[in-house]
Enzyme design. Structure first.
Site, PDB file in Angstrom:
ATOM      1  N   LEU A 121       0.865  -1.175   0.000  1.00  0.00           N
ATOM      2  CA  LEU A 121       0.000   0.000   0.000  1.00  0.00           C
ATOM      3  C   LEU A 121       0.901   1.225   0.000  1.00  0.00           C
ATOM      4  O   LEU A 121       1.978   1.211   0.602  1.00  0.00           O
ATOM      5  CB  LEU A 121      -0.910   0.040   1.237  1.00  0.00           C
ATOM      6  N   ASP A 122       0.466   2.299  -0.651  1.00  0.00           N
ATOM      7  CA  ASP A 122       1.232   3.536  -0.638  1.00  0.00           C
ATOM      8  C   ASP A 122       1.389   4.054   0.793  1.00  0.00           C
ATOM      9  O   ASP A 122       0.551   3.766   1.671  1.00  0.00           O
ATOM     10  CB  ASP A 122       0.527   4.628  -1.457  1.00  0.00           C
ATOM     11  N   ARG A 123       2.421   4.840   1.008  1.00  0.00           N
ATOM     12  CA  ARG A 123       2.667   5.434   2.320  1.00  0.00           C
ATOM     13  C   ARG A 123       1.417   6.103   2.898  1.00  0.00           C
ATOM     14  O   ARG A 123       1.087   5.946   4.078  1.00  0.00           O
ATOM     15  CB  ARG A 123       3.791   6.466   2.207  1.00  0.00           C
TER      16      ARG A 123
END
Length: 235
Positions: free
Chosen positions: A69-71
């Site tokens: 997942l993106d930051r």
């Protein structure tokens, strides 16, 4: 509870166990907070993976990431508890057998109320890392969307990626003219955190059994943004 602004490099055992949504012999599903990378990048820094040693539950090795997942994206994050589990999960993700649903607050009003975005994606350029763009010569990318609510120039969407390209949901929404609120790369950015949450994941892991279905609660920062936009979150 760890706040968005204070996500530490290493979560305590109690803190990361409080984010455990599902556990069995093969997998774990965690509720990833926004504002922290899932793993250590080339430059190091804070990362969620640094706390996985608290999640062995009797096994000799740490669980490992089955996907990313993106930051700045929160929600359901799947871990494999050992090598065989990771192999199985990796194949299922690659074959598109694992269904994911995200919630997003976007700027603008998508029309109609549901549809399919079918736009191939490629890297923006070599100097921008994994920033992406719509590219006719890129990899196929498809996203289904459905409108839950609209108000004050914004809409609450359910987004279902049918492919797993980097930044797919963010680029697709921006390309349609309704960027995700708080997106600093493909939208206007601003002080509002990225309003993208991995709400639900469905994993048909075991033969002759119902799929594992896990939902992550909507985080406080997204509820606050929804309220500010005049959108009701009734879940």
């Amino acid at each position: 509870m760890v706040s968005l602004d204070e996500a530490p490099a290493v979560f305590s055992e109690a803190e990361i166990n409080a984010r455990l949504l599902y556990r069995d012999a093969l997998i774990l599903v965690l509720d990833k907070p926004a504002g922290i990378a899932v793993h250590k990048g080339p430059k190091g820094g804070e990362n969620f993976e640094a706390s996985f040693h608290h999640l062995r539950f009797g096994l000799p090795r740490n669980p490992a990431l089955a996907h990313r997942l993106d930051r700045d994206t929160s929600g359901c994050l799947v871990l494999g508890r050992h090598h065989k589990a990771l192999e199985k999960l990796g194949l299922m993700f690659k074959q598109g057998k694992i269904a994911k649903t995200y919630l997003a607050i976007v700027e603008g009003f998508p029309e109609p109320d549901e549809g399919l975005i079918d736009l191939p994606l490629g890297r923006l350029d070599a100097s921008r890392g994994w920033w992406m763009k719509v590219d006719p010569g890129g990899q196929p990318a498809q996203t289904r969307w459905r409108v839950f609510a609209q108000g004050a120039g914004h809409a609450l969407l359910a987004l279902t990626p049918l492919t797993g390209r980097t930044h797919q949901l963010r680029v697709h929404c921006a390309a349609k003219g309704w960027p995700i609120l708080g997106d600093p790369i493909y939208g206007a950015g601003g002080a509002t955190p990225l309003q993208l949450h991995a709400r639900r994941i469905e994993i048909p892991l075991y033969k002759n059994k119902e799929p594992i279905v896990v939902e992550a609660p909507v985080p406080a920062h997204m509820r606050a943004a929804a309220e500010a936009c005049g959108l009701r979150l009734e879940f």
